[in-house]
Design an enzyme around this catalytic site. Structure first.
Site, PDB file in Angstrom:
ATOM      1  N   CYS A 178       0.846  -1.195   0.000  1.00 18.47           N
ATOM      2  CA  CYS A 178       0.000   0.000   0.000  1.00 18.47           C
ATOM      3  C   CYS A 178       0.883   1.246   0.000  1.00 18.47           C
ATOM      4  O   CYS A 178       1.980   1.253   0.551  1.00 18.47           O
ATOM      5  CB  CYS A 178      -0.881  -0.039   1.241  1.00 18.47           C
ATOM      6  N   SER A 231       0.510   3.780   1.738  1.00 17.63           N
ATOM      7  CA  SER A 231       0.677   4.294   3.114  1.00 17.63           C
ATOM      8  C   SER A 231       1.948   3.771   3.775  1.00 17.63           C
ATOM      9  O   SER A 231       2.499   4.427   4.662  1.00 17.63           O
ATOM     10  CB  SER A 231      -0.518   3.907   3.986  1.00 17.63           C
ATOM     11  N   HIS A 254       4.704   6.215   3.170  1.00 17.68           N
ATOM     12  CA  HIS A 254       4.679   7.528   3.824  1.00 17.68           C
ATOM     13  C   HIS A 254       5.712   7.675   4.946  1.00 17.68           C
ATOM     14  O   HIS A 254       6.319   8.751   5.069  1.00 17.68           O
ATOM     15  CB  HIS A 254       3.271   7.846   4.356  1.00 17.68           C
TER      16      HIS A 254
HETATM   17  C1  CXF Z   1      -3.989   4.849   6.186  1.00 14.51           C
HETATM   18  C2  CXF Z   1      -5.024   5.644   6.854  1.00 14.51           C
HETATM   19  C3  CXF Z   1      -4.610   6.460   7.959  1.00 14.51           C
HETATM   20  C4  CXF Z   1      -3.444   6.032   8.726  1.00 14.51           C
HETATM   21  C5  CXF Z   1      -2.381   5.413   7.947  1.00 14.51           C
HETATM   22  C6  CXF Z   1      -2.860   4.420   7.005  1.00 14.51           C
HETATM   23  N1  CXF Z   1      -4.676   3.777   5.695  1.00 14.51           N
HETATM   24  C7  CXF Z   1      -4.206   2.762   5.010  1.00 14.51           C
HETATM   25  O1  CXF Z   1      -3.444   2.775   4.093  1.00 14.51           O
HETATM   26 ZN    ZN Z   2      -3.137   0.852   3.228  1.00  8.69          ZN
END
Ligand code: CXF
Ligand code: ZN
Length: 370
Positions: free
Chosen positions: A40, A42, A45
């Site tokens: 993903c 995320s 990040h």
């Molecule tokens: C995110 C949503 C908020 C926190 C970090 C992850 N969701 C998934 O990818």
């Molecule tokens: Zn995710």
């Protein structure tokens, strides 16, 4: 036990494979052998600092696997059970879970601590405690996780596909079905055609949208978007606005779902310009935590009664929706095989993220070696 797992030590660093010690499960915890994990955006990040998280970190929060061992007090799972990890835990007891809003479970407060729910660590390299992404750390082949983060699934489902409903597909699907509340005949715009966008397009299709405009700067995703159910494809929001304007005779879209990798200020206003009177823009993707200035016409928001809606996990209830979506997959109505562009091994994870950032894949999946 010992395992090899990708660890992120520093912001702007790469994932590096390390030997990690994993402790046995404690109260309410389960040892899971993860067979597969989706990659993903995320998890990227923390690498850029767009989502500040504790380091060093084992990433991964879109996993599926098999229960190996249960700790004391675990009632609902036993060794051999197949499970999908949910990036948001659901305790089943808090007021949010009790109201059928499991995505808002009070345990969500702990997802970015890097620790277990009790604030301690199960993963170590020597004396160094290692954090986990969203209580899970599915980039590792094994994990000790709370049973609140696990949903039992049927044994016949391929774990390499089931993992996708632990985050991306469910988030996208719910953004359309729950948050945008897509109705039969709607015109829907899905901005970003990756792991989340492919779920949003399918959610809009299953909810009966007549026109679905997929938008992605990577033009190579066009045919995948059509496979998921898009009726039109654009490579910019401006192009999408022009397509929508023509086909609705200026009424514009009923909803637009922002499912890009990282939200930028200008995207909010551009998405609001694509929806018509009473239309909804769904903010599914994350913006950098430091960005507090969306650019948009606030007057248009009022005068055309538009709505800007945040959504977390597409407002899904993991204990209900994960099995439900997998049932749709089995029935051939939710396409998961088509969403997995490439399967990788854990040691290739940096190259896999290069592929994702370059727009070469819809979703990458790591198949773990045990
Ligand atoms: C995110 C949503 C908020 C926190 C970090 C992850 N969701 C998934 O990818
Ligand atoms: Zn995710």
């Amino acid at each position: 036990m010992k395992m090899n797992a990708p660890v992120l030590w520093d912001v702007n660093g790469d994932w590096s494979i390390e030997e990690v010690e994993l402790d046995p499960p404690r109260d309410g915890e389960v040892l899971v052998s993860f067979h597969a994990t989706g990659l993903c955006h995320s998890d990227h990040h923390p690498r850029t600092g767009d989502l500040a998280g504790p380091l060093p970190l084992i990433g991964g929060h879109e996993g599926a696997g098999v229960v190996e061992e249960v700790g004391p007090g675990v009632r609902d799972l036993r060794p051999g059970d197949h499970v999908v990890a949910s990036f948001l835990p659901a305790c089943g007891r808090c007021r949010w879970c009790a109201r059928g809003r499991q995505n808002l479970c009070d345990l969500g407060a702990f997802i970015n601590t890097g620790t277990q729910l009790d604030g301690t660590y199960r993963r170590h390299i020597g004396d160094q405690d290692i954090n986990v992404m969203l209580l899970l750390g599915t980039f590792a082949p094994y994990g000790v996780v709370s049973e609140a983060s696990l949903v039992k699934i049927d044994d016949d489902l391929p774990l390499s596909r089931a993992c996708l409903v632990g985050c991306g597909i469910t988030t996208g699907w719910g953004s359309a079905v729950n948050t945008a509340n897509v109705q039969p005949g709607d015109t829907v715009v899905v901005i970003g055609c990756g792991g989340v966008g492919s779920g949003a397009i399918q959610g809009a299709r299953l909810a009966g949208a007549e026109k679905i405009v997929a938008v992605d700067i990577a033009s190579g995703k066009r045919y995948k978007a059509f496979e998921f159910g898009a009726t039109h494809f654009a490579t910019s929001m401006a192009e999408a606005a022009s397509i929508v304007g023509d086909m609705t005779k200026g009424s514009m879209a009923d909803s637009a779902i922002l499912a890009v990798g990282l939200v930028e200020s200008h995207m909010v206003g551009e998405a609001l310009d694509i929806v018509g009177k009473g239309g909804a823009v769904v903010l599914t993707a994350l913006a950098p935590e430091t960005n507090v200035t969306p650019t948009m016409s606030m007057a248009a928001l009022t005068l055309y009664q538009k709505r800007l809606l945040g959504t977390l996990y597409g407002e899904a209830n993991p204990r209900n929706d994960i099995p439900r979506l997998l049932s749709l997959y089995r029935a051939g109505k939710l396409l998961l095989d088509e969403a997995v562009s490439t399967e990788y091994q854990a040691r290739d994870i940096n190259a896999a993220y290069d592929d994702m950032l370059a727009g070469r894949i819809i979703r990458g999946v790591v198949i773990h070696e045990h």
